[in-house]
Motif scaffolding. Structure first.
Motif, mmCIF file in Angstrom:
data_model
loop_
_atom_site.group_PDB
_atom_site.id
_atom_site.type_symbol
_atom_site.label_atom_id
_atom_site.label_comp_id
_atom_site.label_asym_id
_atom_site.label_seq_id
_atom_site.Cartn_x
_atom_site.Cartn_y
_atom_site.Cartn_z
ATOM 1 N N THR A 17 0.834 -1.212 0.000
ATOM 2 C CA THR A 17 0.000 0.000 0.000
ATOM 3 C C THR A 17 0.868 1.261 0.000
ATOM 4 O O THR A 17 0.487 2.270 -0.600
ATOM 5 C CB THR A 17 -0.979 0.017 1.182
ATOM 6 N N ARG A 27 -6.317 2.981 -3.974
ATOM 7 C CA ARG A 27 -6.406 1.723 -3.228
ATOM 8 C C ARG A 27 -7.628 0.894 -3.581
ATOM 9 O O ARG A 27 -7.722 -0.259 -3.194
ATOM 10 C CB ARG A 27 -6.399 1.998 -1.727
ATOM 11 N N THR A 28 -8.557 1.454 -4.285
ATOM 12 C CA THR A 28 -9.733 0.711 -4.745
ATOM 13 C C THR A 28 -9.742 0.750 -6.263
ATOM 14 O O THR A 28 -9.587 1.820 -6.857
ATOM 15 C CB THR A 28 -11.033 1.321 -4.197
ATOM 16 N N PRO A 48 -16.162 -4.812 -6.720
ATOM 17 C CA PRO A 48 -15.052 -3.885 -6.472
ATOM 18 C C PRO A 48 -13.860 -4.628 -5.862
ATOM 19 O O PRO A 48 -14.025 -5.616 -5.152
ATOM 20 C CB PRO A 48 -15.645 -2.894 -5.471
ATOM 21 N N ASP A 50 -10.586 -4.271 -3.513
ATOM 22 C CA ASP A 50 -9.873 -3.464 -2.525
ATOM 23 C C ASP A 50 -8.398 -3.817 -2.618
ATOM 24 O O ASP A 50 -7.997 -4.952 -2.345
ATOM 25 C CB ASP A 50 -10.419 -3.763 -1.121
ATOM 26 N N ARG A 51 -7.591 -2.863 -2.994
ATOM 27 C CA ARG A 51 -6.167 -3.108 -3.215
ATOM 28 C C ARG A 51 -5.354 -3.076 -1.930
ATOM 29 O O ARG A 51 -4.129 -3.188 -1.982
ATOM 30 C CB ARG A 51 -5.621 -2.078 -4.200
ATOM 31 N N SER A 52 -5.997 -2.958 -0.807
ATOM 32 C CA SER A 52 -5.256 -2.976 0.454
ATOM 33 C C SER A 52 -5.486 -4.271 1.230
ATOM 34 O O SER A 52 -5.096 -4.373 2.377
ATOM 35 C CB SER A 52 -5.639 -1.768 1.311
ATOM 36 N N THR A 53 -6.115 -5.267 0.588
ATOM 37 C CA THR A 53 -6.321 -6.555 1.263
ATOM 38 C C THR A 53 -5.070 -7.413 1.128
ATOM 39 O O THR A 53 -4.253 -7.216 0.210
ATOM 40 C CB THR A 53 -7.515 -7.316 0.661
ATOM 41 N N TRP A 56 -4.932 -9.295 -2.334
ATOM 42 C CA TRP A 56 -4.516 -8.496 -3.477
ATOM 43 C C TRP A 56 -3.027 -8.197 -3.394
ATOM 44 O O TRP A 56 -2.309 -8.288 -4.394
ATOM 45 C CB TRP A 56 -5.321 -7.198 -3.563
ATOM 46 N N ASP A 79 -5.933 -7.131 -10.168
ATOM 47 C CA ASP A 79 -7.354 -6.765 -10.123
ATOM 48 C C ASP A 79 -8.205 -7.829 -10.810
ATOM 49 O O ASP A 79 -9.220 -8.280 -10.278
ATOM 50 C CB ASP A 79 -7.593 -5.423 -10.820
#
Length: 196
Positions: A17, A27-28, A48, A50-53, A56, A79
Motif C-alpha cells: 500500500t 487503493r480501490t 469492487p 480493494d487493493r489494500s487486502t 490483493w 485486479d
C-alpha cells in the motif's frame, strides 16, 4: 521486540500500500463499465477490488516477483485475478507461475498464509474459542489457497522417503523375479536348441 508470523502479513500489506501511494495508484480499483449485452464474451464481473487486502497484495507481489517488474505493471492483472476468482485464485496463480505443475503445500510454503495453514485474515481458533478437536476436522479457518496443508517439509520428508524406499524395494524384488524368469526361459530354450 519479538515478532510473530502474523506480523509479516501486516508488513506485506503495508509495503504494497505504501508503494501504491507513492505511485499515485488508488487503493480501490475503479468500477468497470457495464458489459455489452450483445457480446457473449463480455465479462460481467463488477465486484469492487480493494487493493489494500492481503490477498490483493499477495497477488500483485507474486506477479511482480515472477515477472521481475514493479507492482505498478501488475496492478491490472491482480485486479482481474481477484475480481474473477477471488482469494482462491491465488492457488491457480501459483500453479500457473510454476508452468501448470501441481503445488504440494507440505513442501512449498503457501504464498498467502506462509505455511501456517489457517486463513490469516480470520481470527485464530484460540481467538474463536474453538474446541481443540475441531482443529483437524475440516475447520472453517483453513487457508483458502493451500486448504490447510501445513508447511512441514522436515516432517513429511521422512514419511515420503519411507514410501520411496518401499517402492524401490518392491521394484528391485520385481526385477529379480523377472530376471529369474528370463533365466529359466533362456535355459529351457537353450536345452531345446541343443536337443534338436
Amino acid at each position: 521486540m519479538p515478532t510473530t508470523i502474523f506480523d509479516q502479513f501486516t508488513r506485506r500489506t503495508a509495503n504494497v500500500t505504501a508503494q501504491l501511494t507513492a505511485l499515485g495508484i488508488p487503493r480501490t480499483a475503479p468500477a468497470r463499465p457495464p458489459a455489452d449485452p450483445t457480446d457473449p464474451w463480455a465479462s460481467n464481473y463488477a465486484a469492487p477490488v480493494d487493493r489494500s487486502t492481503l490477498a490483493w497484495c499477495t497477488a500483485v507481489q507474486m506477479l511482480a516477483d515472477h515477472h521481475h517488474t514493479g507492482i505498478d505493471r501488475q496492478v491490472l492483472a491482480a485486479d482481474a485475478l481477484l475480481r474473477e476468482l477471488g482469494v482462491r485464485g491465488l492457488a491457480q496463480l501459483h500453479t500457473d507461475l510454476h508452468h501448470g505443475a501441481p503445488i504440494d503445500y507440505r513442501f512449498t510454503p503457501c504464498p498467502y498464509c506462509s505455511g501456517i495453514g489457517e486463513d490469516p485474515t480470520q481470527p485464530t481458533c484460540g481467538e474463536f474459542g474453538c474446541a481443540p478437536w475441531l482443529e483437524f476436522a475440516g475447520h472453517d479457518h483453513v487457508c483458502p489457497v493451500c486448504q490447510g496443508d501445513g508447511y512441514q517439509p522436515q516432517w513429511f520428508t521422512e514419511e515420503h522417503m519411507t514410501e520411496l524406499e518401499k517402492l524401490l524395494a518392491d521394484a528391485v524384488e520385481e526385477r529379480e523375479e523377472r530376471a529369474s524368469l528370463r533365466y529359466r526361459i533362456r535355459t529351457r530354450l537353450h536345452r531345446r536348441a541343443v536337443r534338436t
